[in-house]
Enzyme design. Structure first.
Site, PDB file in Angstrom:
ATOM      1  N   GLN A   1      43.354  32.849  31.572  1.00 40.87           N
ATOM      2  CA  GLN A   1      43.417  32.962  29.983  1.00 40.87           C
ATOM      3  C   GLN A   1      44.683  32.177  29.656  1.00 40.87           C
ATOM      4  OE1 GLN A   1      40.644  33.631  28.341  1.00 40.87           O
ATOM      5  NE2 GLN A   1      39.659  34.838  29.821  1.00 40.87           N
TER       6      GLN A   1
ATOM      7  N   ASN B   1      42.584  39.139  29.386  1.00 42.23           N
ATOM      8  CA  ASN B   1      41.565  38.603  28.839  1.00 42.23           C
ATOM      9  C   ASN B   1      40.862  39.651  27.760  1.00 42.23           C
ATOM     10  OD1 ASN B   1      41.052  40.004  31.498  1.00 42.23           O
ATOM     11  ND2 ASN B   1      39.093  40.036  30.813  1.00 42.23           N
TER      12      ASN B   1
ATOM     13  N   CYS C   1      32.516  40.832  32.079  1.00 43.68           N
ATOM     14  CA  CYS C   1      32.114  41.205  33.491  1.00 43.68           C
ATOM     15  C   CYS C   1      31.577  42.734  33.672  1.00 43.68           C
ATOM     16  CB  CYS C   1      33.235  41.029  34.527  1.00 43.68           C
ATOM     17  SG  CYS C   1      33.897  39.303  34.440  1.00 43.68           S
TER      18      CYS C   1
HETATM   19  N1  PMP Z   1      40.260  36.565  35.603  1.00 41.34           N
HETATM   20  C1  PMP Z   1      40.387  36.546  34.199  1.00 41.34           C
HETATM   21  C2  PMP Z   1      41.759  36.722  33.348  1.00 41.34           C
HETATM   22  C3  PMP Z   1      39.399  36.343  33.665  1.00 41.34           C
HETATM   23  O1  PMP Z   1      39.102  36.311  31.855  1.00 41.34           O
HETATM   24  C4  PMP Z   1      38.034  36.124  34.016  1.00 41.34           C
HETATM   25  C5  PMP Z   1      36.549  35.811  33.355  1.00 41.34           C
HETATM   26  N2  PMP Z   1      36.375  36.824  32.735  1.00 41.34           N
HETATM   27  C6  PMP Z   1      37.840  36.036  35.578  1.00 41.34           C
HETATM   28  C7  PMP Z   1      39.169  36.376  36.148  1.00 41.34           C
HETATM   29  C8  PMP Z   1      36.872  35.569  36.368  1.00 41.34           C
HETATM   30  O2  PMP Z   1      36.193  34.303  36.128  1.00 41.34           O
HETATM   31  P1  PMP Z   1      34.947  34.205  36.803  1.00 41.34           P
HETATM   32  O3  PMP Z   1      33.952  34.808  36.258  1.00 41.34           O
HETATM   33  O4  PMP Z   1      34.826  32.675  36.479  1.00 41.34           O
HETATM   34  O5  PMP Z   1      35.093  34.065  38.375  1.00 41.34           O
END
Ligand code: PMP
Length: 377
Positions: A191, A157, A339
């Site tokens: 992704q 990501n 995040c």
């Molecule tokens: N895994 C990946 C590769 C992500 O890009 C994301 C979101 N940034 C997540 C996990 C977590 O997703 P969520 O915030 O919807 O729980």
């Protein structure tokens, strides 16, 4: 004056597709029952979330009962990893070993780190090369007699690396067939679903994480593919929903929206055509950015990079200033994973490339099919 915005943060989240909104709206007006209730309202809702389950299962080439609904990818990753470890700790005497990578999203990376810090597991974090890639043998050579799980992200990501999940799956199948105990294979495909073949048999995975809000579906809903026979413990305790793996009343409206979003992704052929279109937009950004000698590319090039991702380091400016300036200029971008926004440190992924420059801003642009080229610097 028209205030045009350029939303270039589609890896953080995407806008809701109007057809997804329509499907959710139609559903909620009529099917508000609790899918665990045995009366008609409940059973009508149950039929629809199970139809959605079958449709999502088809996307991944899985069986309906192998799809577990969760609150999103973070929960799915936690369930996959902690679930496997908890099962092992409960039933076996050895301390389990996990192999993962330095390219993982925090919802894998920090889970494994926590488990290791608590002494619950041994863990190996495989480093990428300077271009953000990892070969299958670099993963496999770390397998030990007590290895229970390999968890490798499909598409980063942050820097867009496409990892060789299929090849790792193949090698692991050979490895497992020669051993009595089975090493499980998990991938975070959040992704990857937009452009790549995510057929679970072809990938050779036992567990696969997916979500909805990166593909124009709603937030707060996701899922985990759990191959039949894979042993894991639930994270939470409560009712017996989701084949005893995820208690709590299902997010029915979110499930309907997620199924619609997957339907709209279309066939693999459609997705590959989209990838080609987005690659052209990616090239325009890349060529323009790399003309500036303060800019270096983070991550791989060519087919090893997802078509929607651009990540660069820019000398002479800090990330927060850059993102704020771009925002004022009408461009929504990010430094990497949403995040961890607020942190001034380069992420573990950028650090793992071996060239973090603390005085350089990290800029991630994540594109979509309707993204337009705009000059950044
Ligand atoms: N895994 C990946 C590769 C992500 O890009 C994301 C979101 N940034 C997540 C996990 C977590 O997703 P969520 O915030 O919807 O729980």
């Amino acid at each position: 004056m028209k205030n045009t915005r350029h939303y270039l943060d589609n890896s953080a989240t995407t806008s809701l597709d109007a057809r997804v909104i329509f499907a959710m709206h139609q559903f909620e007006k009529k099917y508000y029952g609790n899918p665990s209730s045995i009366h008609r309202e409940g059973q009508e809702a149950r039929a629809r979330i199970d139809f959605a389950r079958a449709s999502i299962a088809q996307f991944f080439g899985a069986k309906s009962q192998e799809i577990i609904y969760t609150s999103g990818a973070t929960e799915s990753n936690n369930l996959a990893i902690q679930g496997v470890v908890d099962y092992h700790l409960r039933h076996k005497k050895t301390r389990p070993h996990i192999i993962t990578t330095e390219l993982e999203h925090h919802s894998v990376y920090n889970v494994v780190k926590q488990l290791k810090a608590r002494g619950a597991v041994e863990a190996t974090f495989v480093k990428p090369n300077r271009n953000g890639l990892i070969t299958p043998d670099k993963i496999l050579k770390n397998v030990r007699t007590n290895t229970v799980l390999i968890s490798v992200i499909f598409v980063s990501n942050e820097i867009g690396s496409v990892l060789p999940i299929r090849e790792i799956g193949k090698l692991l199948t050979i490895h497992n067939s020669q051993l009595k105990s089975k090493v499980l294979f998990h991938t975070d495909a959040v992704q990857a679903v937009k452009f790549y073949n995510c057929n679970v048999d072809k990938l050779g995975v036992d567990l696969l994480t997916f979500s909805a809000h990166k593909i124009h579906g709603p937030k707060g809903i996701g899922g985990l593919f759990v191959k039949t026979g894979t042993k894991l413990e639930a994270l939470m305790h409560g009712g017996s929903q989701e084949y005893d793996l995820r208690p709590g009343t299902q997010n029915t409206i979110g499930i309907i929206g997620m199924a619609k979003a997957y339907e709209l992704l279309g066939s693999l052929d459609d997705r590959q055509k989209n990838a080609e279109k987005i690659k052209k937009i990616q090239k325009l950004f890349l060529t323009s950015l790399l003309k500036n000698n303060r800019v270096i590319l983070n991550g791989p090039t060519g087919d090893d990079r997802a078509p929607d991702n651009l990540s660069v380091s820019i000398k002479g400016i800090d990330s927060d200033t850059l993102i704020a300036k771009l925002d004022l200029a009408g461009i929504a971008a990010s430094t990497g994973s949403a995040c961890v926004s607020g942190s001034t440190e380069p992420s573990h992924v950028i650090k793992a490339l071996g060239k973090p420059d603390r005085r350089a801003a990290v800029l991630r642009l994540s594109l979509d099919i309707d993204s337009k080229f705009v000059k950044i610097l």
